[in-house]
Design an enzyme around this catalytic site. Structure first.
Site, PDB file in Angstrom:
ATOM      1  CE  LYS A 280      58.349  12.948  80.106  1.00  0.00           C
ATOM      2  NZ  LYS A 280      59.635  13.622  80.219  1.00  0.00           N
ATOM      3  CD  GLN A 340      62.040  17.074  68.715  1.00  0.00           C
ATOM      4  OE1 GLN A 340      63.258  17.065  68.647  1.00  0.00           O
ATOM      5  NE2 GLN A 340      61.380  17.739  69.658  1.00  0.00           N
ATOM      6  CG  ASP A 375      57.277  14.278  75.766  1.00  0.00           C
ATOM      7  OD1 ASP A 375      58.489  14.056  75.943  1.00  0.00           O
ATOM      8  OD2 ASP A 375      56.768  15.413  75.876  1.00  0.00           O
ATOM      9  CG  ASP A 410      64.359  21.566  69.187  1.00  0.00           C
ATOM     10  OD1 ASP A 410      64.485  22.477  70.021  1.00  0.00           O
ATOM     11  OD2 ASP A 410      64.259  20.361  69.493  1.00  0.00           O
ATOM     12  CG  ASN A 411      67.987  19.679  70.512  1.00  0.00           C
ATOM     13  OD1 ASN A 411      68.724  20.456  71.105  1.00  0.00           O
ATOM     14  ND2 ASN A 411      66.971  19.081  71.097  1.00  0.00           N
ATOM     15  CD  GLU A 439      67.794  24.453  70.940  1.00  0.00           C
ATOM     16  OE1 GLU A 439      67.719  24.420  72.178  1.00  0.00           O
ATOM     17  OE2 GLU A 439      67.751  23.427  70.234  1.00  0.00           O
ATOM     18  CE  LYS A 549      60.739  21.922  76.453  1.00  0.00           C
ATOM     19  NZ  LYS A 549      62.073  21.281  76.494  1.00  0.00           N
ATOM     20  CE1 TYR A 550      57.881  18.981  79.052  1.00  0.00           C
ATOM     21  CE2 TYR A 550      59.028  20.618  80.376  1.00  0.00           C
ATOM     22  CZ  TYR A 550      59.064  19.554  79.496  1.00  0.00           C
ATOM     23  OH  TYR A 550      60.260  19.056  79.055  1.00  0.00           O
TER      24      TYR A 550
END
Length: 692
Positions: A280, A340, A375, A410-411, A439, A549-550
């Site tokens: 991204k 992930q 991504d 994360d998640n 999170e 983040k990007y």
């Protein structure tokens, strides 16, 4: 052993009043009923949680038939097997609720139970206070207490001086030649009250079941977190507009400033290689230019996966050097654990069964509508659960071996809860000091059950609770409804979350939110850039524009401080107050107070001297104007008993931010200017002559 009940046609067998129990019947209620024991989690399915140094309310509902008095005590067993006993006091009126506070100073497996009993002395005292002055059954009344004193005087577990006192009183109260009023006075003297409080004169002892209390290390429940992206710290923009990434070496230069602000934990987003497929660009766009670094959460590439370090940052060995440098400054590193993968992760080729294959043959990517993350491939935990568990455990063990003891997950709400219950229990069995932060901005049942199955901390709905009414309900719930299992980490912002309150509230809003987070919860957090009031959102979203983040986001913190635009000095004062006030290390001691203004939030925190290292009580009152666009004048109405003072007491308070001092009482005028100092954080001065 399971309890059984004799049944007829699926129902308990009927009995005549007073009939003996049928063979095999085991009563579920004791002679003195004890119900609703706390702290408990889901009826004992999971152990209640605490952290070393926490002060915990223990108790139960205790009652009996008739009018005789009952009492209750807590029996608390520490990890070494030592037992302590604590008297419970009735709270409220007419609800039979008993409670005490106890300190759990050490990490480990604790146990507790409640002992209930018929309080024979309290029953006598109540009756005697009515009968003796009225001349009713006077000698019979004294004969009853004489017998009680004789029995108590023969108690070998009672201190010798108390035994002697009670033996003497047994004879004294039975002497009819002594005026009844004198005998009553001696039988209810402070010395007797002290003796029976420490060791009641009781009968019909009844005990609850034993209950577990899992006490974890202090950092599981207390600490100030700071988040930054190592690649942005020290990143240098080149002539063509692209950046040279920061490294662990350059990121280490930021450590002293983070430590100087008073933070305890430095949280790093994923430090692993980042995939190139579907990478991204800025603001999560599909347009990628040369030099765009991609999202750290798109984990995995040619340089490796979750057990590798992004080559731009350095190596695993250089990470350990960075971690050691942080620890020398009092900062503990928290590492992101995101299960992930990018399409380039080695897992995709080696274990395609770990992902979800769609009917067209493609692998499903992550989505959080309307957001799409092409991504990132989520893990499918049902295709090969044993393989995935083994790999996840291997990764955690790898980073634990590298010195990491805190993981921000994360998640976690997008993964099965039985997986988390297993992996946290497995890791904590090997390493009891490892902490997992969830999170999980998700539904209450899911968020709370993640905490029950093992997560030591959790993000919360704090971001979306901004009005006085919302905050009162939210904070009271955290302190009194879910504290036995749910530890809130009140992050004021994240790379993904920039609430409208911050977007439009400006500097006052940033100070208000930080002050409430730092004082309401023992654990709070800040994402880098908060101190610089970075409040411009991507249009139509709750995200910062140019999301870090990007892309790289180097910041000039020193220039902002020199210009007076940074609130880093304010954050430093907040963390200084936290370090100086043990009351702010606790969660369950928060009490809401009233004000006459719908935008002025008031709460206090208090810890008694018996629970502090100095032996001195510590109380604070927080008064916050939660309207960042106004000046508010109102009357604050306090229940001073909530922070250890007697009704009607006057006391001096000092503001931890400004140093100003006032004489306060139950009702106090306040004026809070959102544009200067929107929050009072007031320490209460206790007179050395006052018993608190």
């Amino acid at each position: 052993m399971a309890k059984t009940v004799a049944k007829t046609s699926g129902r308990a067998a009927p009995k005549r009043a007073g009939a003996p129990a049928e063979p095999g019947f085991i009563p579920t209620i004791g002679r003195i009923p004890i119900v609703d024991v706390f702290p408990q989690v889901s009826g004992g399915r999971w152990p209640a949680k605490a952290f070393a140094g926490e002060v915990i309310p223990f108790g139960a509902t205790v009652f009996r038939e008739g009018h005789d008095a009952v009492g209750a005590r807590l029996e608390l067993v520490d990890p070494a097997g030592a037992t302590s006993s604590h008297g419970l006091r009735m709270i409220g009126t007419g609800i039979d609720r008993f409670q005490t506070l106890a300190h759990v100073p050490t990490q480990g497996a604790w146990r507790f139970r409640i002992r209930a009993f018929s309080d024979d002395y309290a029953t006598w005292e109540h009756n005697a206070s009515i009968k003796v002055p009225a001349g009713i059954d006077v000698e019979l009344t004294f004969a009853i207490v004489s017998k009680l004193f004789l029995v108590a005087g023969a108690d070998a577990e009672r201190p010798a001086e108390e035994r002697a006192l009670l033996d003497d009183l047994a004879l004294f109260v039975a002497d009819e030649a002594i005026p009844a009023a004198d005998r009553l006075e001696q039988a209810t003297s402070p010395a007797v009250q002290h003796a029976v409080e420490n060791r009641p004169i009781a009968s019909l002892d009844t005990f609850s079941d034993w209950h577990e209390l899992k006490v974890e290390r202090e950092r599981a429940g207390y600490g100030a977190w700071y988040e930054f992206f190592p690649r942005s710290v020290g990143a240098v923009q080149k002539a063509d507009g692209t950046f040279t990434s920061g490294t662990f070496r350059t990121a280490a230069r930021r450590l002293p400033a983070v430590a100087a602000m008073g933070f305890d934990v430095l949280y790093l987003p994923p430090i692993h290689p980042i995939g190139k497929a579907f990478r991204k660009g800025p603001n999560n766009s599909l347009t990628v230019e040369p030099g765009d670094p991609g999202s750290p959460w798109a984990i995995g590439g040619a340089a490796g996966g979750h057990d590798a370090v992004h080559p731009d940052l350095g190596t695993v060995a250089q990470f350990t050097i960075f971690r050691a440098a942080a620890e020398k400054l009092g900062l503990e590193i928290a590492l992101d654990f995101a299960l992930q993968a990018s399409p380039d992760h080695p897992w995709v080729k080696e274990h395609p069964e770990w992902f979800t294959t769609l009917p067209d043959g493609s692998i499903a990517y992550a989505e959080n509508p309307p957001k799409k993350y092409q991504d990132i491939y989520p893990i499918n935990f049902d295709n090969d659960p044993a393989g995935i568990r083994a790999e996840a455990l291997r990764i955690l063990r790898f980073w634990i071996a590298a010195g990491v003891r805190i993981f921000r997950v994360d998640n976690p709400h997008t993964k099965p809860l039985d997986f988390w219950e297993w992996i946290i229990a497995t890791v904590n069995a090997e390493h009891p000091d490892v902490i997992f932060l969830a999170e999980a901005f998700t539904r209450p049942a899911l968020m709370q059950t993640l905490a029950k199955v093992g997560f030591q901390q959790s993000y919360t709905y704090f971001t979306w609770r901004n009005s006085k009414e919302e905050l009162e309900e939210f904070l009271d719930s955290l302190a009194h409804e879910t504290a036995a299992f749910f530890r809130p980490n009140l992050f004021v912002n994240t790379p993904d979350i920039l609430h409208a309150y911050l977007q439009f509230g400006g500097r006052p809003a940033y100070k208000i939110r930080a002050a409430i987070a730092a004082t309401a919860s023992p654990t709070w957090g800040v994402y880098s850039g908060y101190e610089l009031i970075e409040n411009v959102a991507r249009p139509g979203s709750e995200e910062n524009i140019d999301n870090e983040k990007y892309e790289y986001r180097p910041r000039d913190f020193e220039a902002a401080t020199a210009a007076g635009t940074s609130i880093a000095p304010y954050i430093t004062l907040l963390n200084k107050a936290r370090s100086e006030h043990p009351a702010l290390h606790q969660l369950r001691n928060l009490d809401i107070h009233a004000s006459d203004d719908d935008s002025v939030l008031v709460y206090s925190k208090y810890i008694a001297g018996e629970f502090t290292e100095t032996g001195q009580p510590d109380g604070l009152i927080v008064v916050a104007n939660v309207d960042p666009w106004s000046v508010r004048e109102t009357t604050v109405r306090l229940d001073v008993t909530k922070f250890g003072l007697e009704p009607g007491a006057q006391f001096r308070v000092t503001d931890a931010i400004t140093g100003a001092s006032w004489l306060w009482g139950a009702d106090n005028y306040v004026r809070l200017n959102a544009f200067t100092e929107p929050v009072h954080i007031l320490s209460v001065h206790y007179s050395p002559r006052r018993t608190c």
